[in-house]
Design a protein around this motif. Structure first.
Motif, PDB file in Angstrom:
ATOM      1  N   MET A 189     -13.023 -22.948 -23.747  1.00 41.50           N
ATOM      2  CA  MET A 189     -12.943 -24.314 -24.254  1.00 41.50           C
ATOM      3  C   MET A 189     -13.736 -24.455 -25.545  1.00 41.50           C
ATOM      4  O   MET A 189     -13.292 -25.129 -26.459  1.00 41.50           O
ATOM      5  N   GLN A 190     -14.896 -23.787 -25.601  1.00 42.12           N
ATOM      6  CA  GLN A 190     -15.727 -23.855 -26.809  1.00 42.12           C
ATOM      7  C   GLN A 190     -15.003 -23.250 -28.014  1.00 42.12           C
ATOM      8  O   GLN A 190     -15.135 -23.744 -29.128  1.00 42.12           O
ATOM      9  N   ILE A 191     -14.242 -22.189 -27.755  1.00 38.05           N
ATOM     10  CA  ILE A 191     -13.543 -21.523 -28.855  1.00 38.05           C
ATOM     11  C   ILE A 191     -12.497 -22.458 -29.456  1.00 38.05           C
ATOM     12  O   ILE A 191     -12.353 -22.538 -30.673  1.00 38.05           O
ATOM     13  N   ARG A 192     -11.787 -23.191 -28.619  1.00 37.03           N
ATOM     14  CA  ARG A 192     -10.785 -24.131 -29.118  1.00 37.03           C
ATOM     15  C   ARG A 192     -11.430 -25.206 -29.988  1.00 37.03           C
ATOM     16  O   ARG A 192     -10.887 -25.572 -31.030  1.00 37.03           O
ATOM     17  N   ILE A 193     -12.560 -25.687 -29.570  1.00 35.02           N
ATOM     18  CA  ILE A 193     -13.259 -26.723 -30.344  1.00 35.02           C
ATOM     19  C   ILE A 193     -13.694 -26.151 -31.692  1.00 35.02           C
ATOM     20  O   ILE A 193     -13.541 -26.792 -32.742  1.00 35.02           O
ATOM     21  N   MET A 194     -14.233 -24.916 -31.680  1.00 33.98           N
ATOM     22  CA  MET A 194     -14.660 -24.286 -32.924  1.00 33.98           C
ATOM     23  C   MET A 194     -13.475 -24.089 -33.877  1.00 33.98           C
ATOM     24  O   MET A 194     -13.586 -24.340 -35.070  1.00 33.98           O
ATOM     25  N   LEU A 195     -12.355 -23.628 -33.335  1.00 29.25           N
ATOM     26  CA  LEU A 195     -11.180 -23.421 -34.176  1.00 29.25           C
ATOM     27  C   LEU A 195     -10.654 -24.732 -34.743  1.00 29.25           C
ATOM     28  O   LEU A 195     -10.241 -24.791 -35.896  1.00 29.25           O
ATOM     29  N   ALA A 196     -10.674 -25.779 -33.937  1.00 29.02           N
ATOM     30  CA  ALA A 196     -10.226 -27.087 -34.405  1.00 29.02           C
ATOM     31  C   ALA A 196     -11.131 -27.601 -35.522  1.00 29.02           C
ATOM     32  O   ALA A 196     -10.652 -28.159 -36.525  1.00 29.02           O
ATOM     33  N   GLU A 197     -12.441 -27.413 -35.386  1.00 30.68           N
ATOM     34  CA  GLU A 197     -13.375 -27.851 -36.426  1.00 30.68           C
ATOM     35  C   GLU A 197     -13.171 -27.047 -37.708  1.00 30.68           C
ATOM     36  O   GLU A 197     -13.206 -27.597 -38.810  1.00 30.68           O
ATOM     37  N   ARG A 198     -12.947 -25.746 -37.561  1.00 35.31           N
ATOM     38  CA  ARG A 198     -12.690 -24.906 -38.728  1.00 35.31           C
ATOM     39  C   ARG A 198     -11.421 -25.344 -39.459  1.00 35.31           C
ATOM     40  O   ARG A 198     -11.393 -25.405 -40.686  1.00 35.31           O
ATOM     41  N   ALA A 199     -10.380 -25.622 -38.698  1.00 36.47           N
ATOM     42  CA  ALA A 199      -9.126 -26.060 -39.296  1.00 36.47           C
ATOM     43  C   ALA A 199      -9.315 -27.394 -40.017  1.00 36.47           C
ATOM     44  O   ALA A 199      -8.761 -27.608 -41.106  1.00 36.47           O
ATOM     45  N   LYS A 200     -10.100 -28.277 -39.435  1.00 35.13           N
ATOM     46  CA  LYS A 200     -10.345 -29.578 -40.055  1.00 35.13           C
ATOM     47  C   LYS A 200     -11.112 -29.402 -41.372  1.00 35.13           C
ATOM     48  O   LYS A 200     -10.773 -30.014 -42.377  1.00 35.13           O
ATOM     49  N   ARG A 201     -12.130 -28.532 -41.374  1.00 41.10           N
ATOM     50  CA  ARG A 201     -12.896 -28.292 -42.600  1.00 41.10           C
ATOM     51  C   ARG A 201     -12.009 -27.672 -43.674  1.00 41.10           C
ATOM     52  O   ARG A 201     -12.091 -28.031 -44.858  1.00 41.10           O
ATOM     53  N   HIS A 202     -11.154 -26.749 -43.271  1.00 34.09           N
ATOM     54  CA  HIS A 202     -10.252 -26.118 -44.228  1.00 34.09           C
ATOM     55  C   HIS A 202      -9.301 -27.162 -44.835  1.00 34.09           C
ATOM     56  O   HIS A 202      -9.071 -27.164 -46.052  1.00 34.09           O
ATOM     57  N   ALA A 203      -8.775 -28.028 -44.011  1.00 33.31           N
ATOM     58  CA  ALA A 203      -7.861 -29.060 -44.503  1.00 33.31           C
ATOM     59  C   ALA A 203      -8.582 -29.988 -45.477  1.00 33.31           C
ATOM     60  O   ALA A 203      -8.002 -30.409 -46.481  1.00 33.31           O
ATOM     61  N   GLN A 204      -9.841 -30.298 -45.203  1.00 33.85           N
ATOM     62  CA  GLN A 204     -10.598 -31.155 -46.111  1.00 33.85           C
ATOM     63  C   GLN A 204     -10.829 -30.471 -47.452  1.00 33.85           C
ATOM     64  O   GLN A 204     -10.729 -31.096 -48.508  1.00 33.85           O
ATOM     65  N   ARG A 205     -11.112 -29.153 -47.428  1.00 37.37           N
ATOM     66  CA  ARG A 205     -11.313 -28.418 -48.683  1.00 37.37           C
ATOM     67  C   ARG A 205     -10.029 -28.388 -49.500  1.00 37.37           C
ATOM     68  O   ARG A 205     -10.042 -28.524 -50.715  1.00 37.37           O
ATOM     69  N   VAL A 206      -8.908 -28.203 -48.826  1.00 41.13           N
ATOM     70  CA  VAL A 206      -7.625 -28.172 -49.531  1.00 41.13           C
ATOM     71  C   VAL A 206      -7.356 -29.528 -50.159  1.00 41.13           C
ATOM     72  O   VAL A 206      -6.897 -29.618 -51.294  1.00 41.13           O
ATOM     73  N   ASP A 207      -7.648 -30.586 -49.448  1.00 40.82           N
ATOM     74  CA  ASP A 207      -7.444 -31.932 -49.994  1.00 40.82           C
ATOM     75  C   ASP A 207      -8.336 -32.169 -51.203  1.00 40.82           C
ATOM     76  O   ASP A 207      -7.945 -32.848 -52.151  1.00 40.82           O
ATOM     77  N   GLN A 208      -9.557 -31.652 -51.192  1.00 44.72           N
ATOM     78  CA  GLN A 208     -10.463 -31.836 -52.313  1.00 44.72           C
ATOM     79  C   GLN A 208      -9.993 -31.064 -53.539  1.00 44.72           C
ATOM     80  O   GLN A 208     -10.098 -31.535 -54.663  1.00 44.72           O
ATOM     81  N   LYS A 209      -9.454 -29.853 -53.326  1.00 38.60           N
ATOM     82  CA  LYS A 209      -9.045 -29.010 -54.444  1.00 38.60           C
ATOM     83  C   LYS A 209      -7.722 -29.450 -55.049  1.00 38.60           C
ATOM     84  O   LYS A 209      -7.449 -29.226 -56.195  1.00 38.60           O
ATOM     85  N   GLY A 210      -6.849 -29.988 -54.254  1.00 37.72           N
ATOM     86  CA  GLY A 210      -5.537 -30.370 -54.756  1.00 37.72           C
ATOM     87  C   GLY A 210      -4.563 -30.502 -53.609  1.00 37.72           C
ATOM     88  O   GLY A 210      -4.951 -30.652 -52.462  1.00 37.72           O
ATOM     89  N   SER A 211      -3.310 -30.440 -53.930  1.00 34.57           N
ATOM     90  CA  SER A 211      -2.291 -30.660 -52.906  1.00 34.57           C
ATOM     91  C   SER A 211      -2.121 -29.465 -51.990  1.00 34.57           C
ATOM     92  O   SER A 211      -1.488 -29.563 -50.959  1.00 34.57           O
ATOM     93  N   GLY A 212      -2.655 -28.305 -52.376  1.00 32.45           N
ATOM     94  CA  GLY A 212      -2.494 -27.120 -51.563  1.00 32.45           C
ATOM     95  C   GLY A 212      -1.230 -26.347 -51.882  1.00 32.45           C
ATOM     96  O   GLY A 212      -0.986 -25.307 -51.313  1.00 32.45           O
ATOM     97  N   VAL A 213      -0.441 -26.857 -52.827  1.00 29.83           N
ATOM     98  CA  VAL A 213       0.782 -26.179 -53.223  1.00 29.83           C
ATOM     99  C   VAL A 213       0.447 -25.236 -54.372  1.00 29.83           C
ATOM    100  O   VAL A 213      -0.197 -25.635 -55.338  1.00 29.83           O
ATOM    101  N   MET A 214       0.867 -23.993 -54.260  1.00 31.01           N
ATOM    102  CA  MET A 214       0.584 -23.024 -55.320  1.00 31.01           C
ATOM    103  C   MET A 214       1.504 -23.285 -56.505  1.00 31.01           C
ATOM    104  O   MET A 214       2.678 -23.576 -56.337  1.00 31.01           O
ATOM    105  N   GLU A 215       0.926 -23.183 -57.672  1.00 27.73           N
ATOM    106  CA  GLU A 215       1.705 -23.341 -58.891  1.00 27.73           C
ATOM    107  C   GLU A 215       1.735 -22.002 -59.604  1.00 27.73           C
ATOM    108  O   GLU A 215       0.726 -21.329 -59.719  1.00 27.73           O
ATOM    109  N   PHE A 216       2.924 -21.604 -60.057  1.00 28.09           N
ATOM    110  CA  PHE A 216       3.082 -20.320 -60.714  1.00 28.09           C
ATOM    111  C   PHE A 216       3.328 -20.527 -62.200  1.00 28.09           C
ATOM    112  O   PHE A 216       4.068 -21.417 -62.601  1.00 28.09           O
ATOM    113  N   ALA A 217       2.705 -19.679 -62.994  1.00 27.61           N
ATOM    114  CA  ALA A 217       2.926 -19.740 -64.432  1.00 27.61           C
ATOM    115  C   ALA A 217       4.285 -19.114 -64.744  1.00 27.61           C
ATOM    116  O   ALA A 217       4.659 -18.105 -64.176  1.00 27.61           O
TER     117      ALA A 217
END
Length: 77
Positions: A1-29
């Motif tokens: 159960m603890q592992i699921r909570i840790m993974l959920a928190e990690r996913a939430k932090r990752h989603a917040q970082r993506v939102d801060q950096k941009g839309s999360g869509v890769m742009e190619f030159a």
């Protein structure tokens, strides 16, 4: 159960970082020309190779057959 909570928190932090950096869509030159001229050259070169390939294969087979069979000369009397 603890592992699921840790993974959920990690996913939430990752989603917040993506939102801060941009839309999360890769742009190619785009480093190549999109004009019709470049496309035309590409198709011309491709058509040339497509037409020349069977001729080259035929020639290679002909050369390999010549090398494989020794020439026959009848014995002299």
């Amino acid at each position: 159960m603890q592992i699921r909570i840790m993974l959920a928190e990690r996913a939430k932090r990752h989603a917040q970082r993506v939102d801060q950096k941009g839309s999360g869509v890769m742009e190619f030159a785009v480093c190549y020309d999109h004009s019709g001229f470049a496309w035309s050259i590409f198709l011309d070169v491709t058509a040339f190779f497509a037409l020349m390939t069977p001729l080259a294969i035929t020639r290679l087979i002909e050369i390999s057959r010549q090398d494989a069979v020794p020439s026959y000369s009848p014995p002299e009397a």
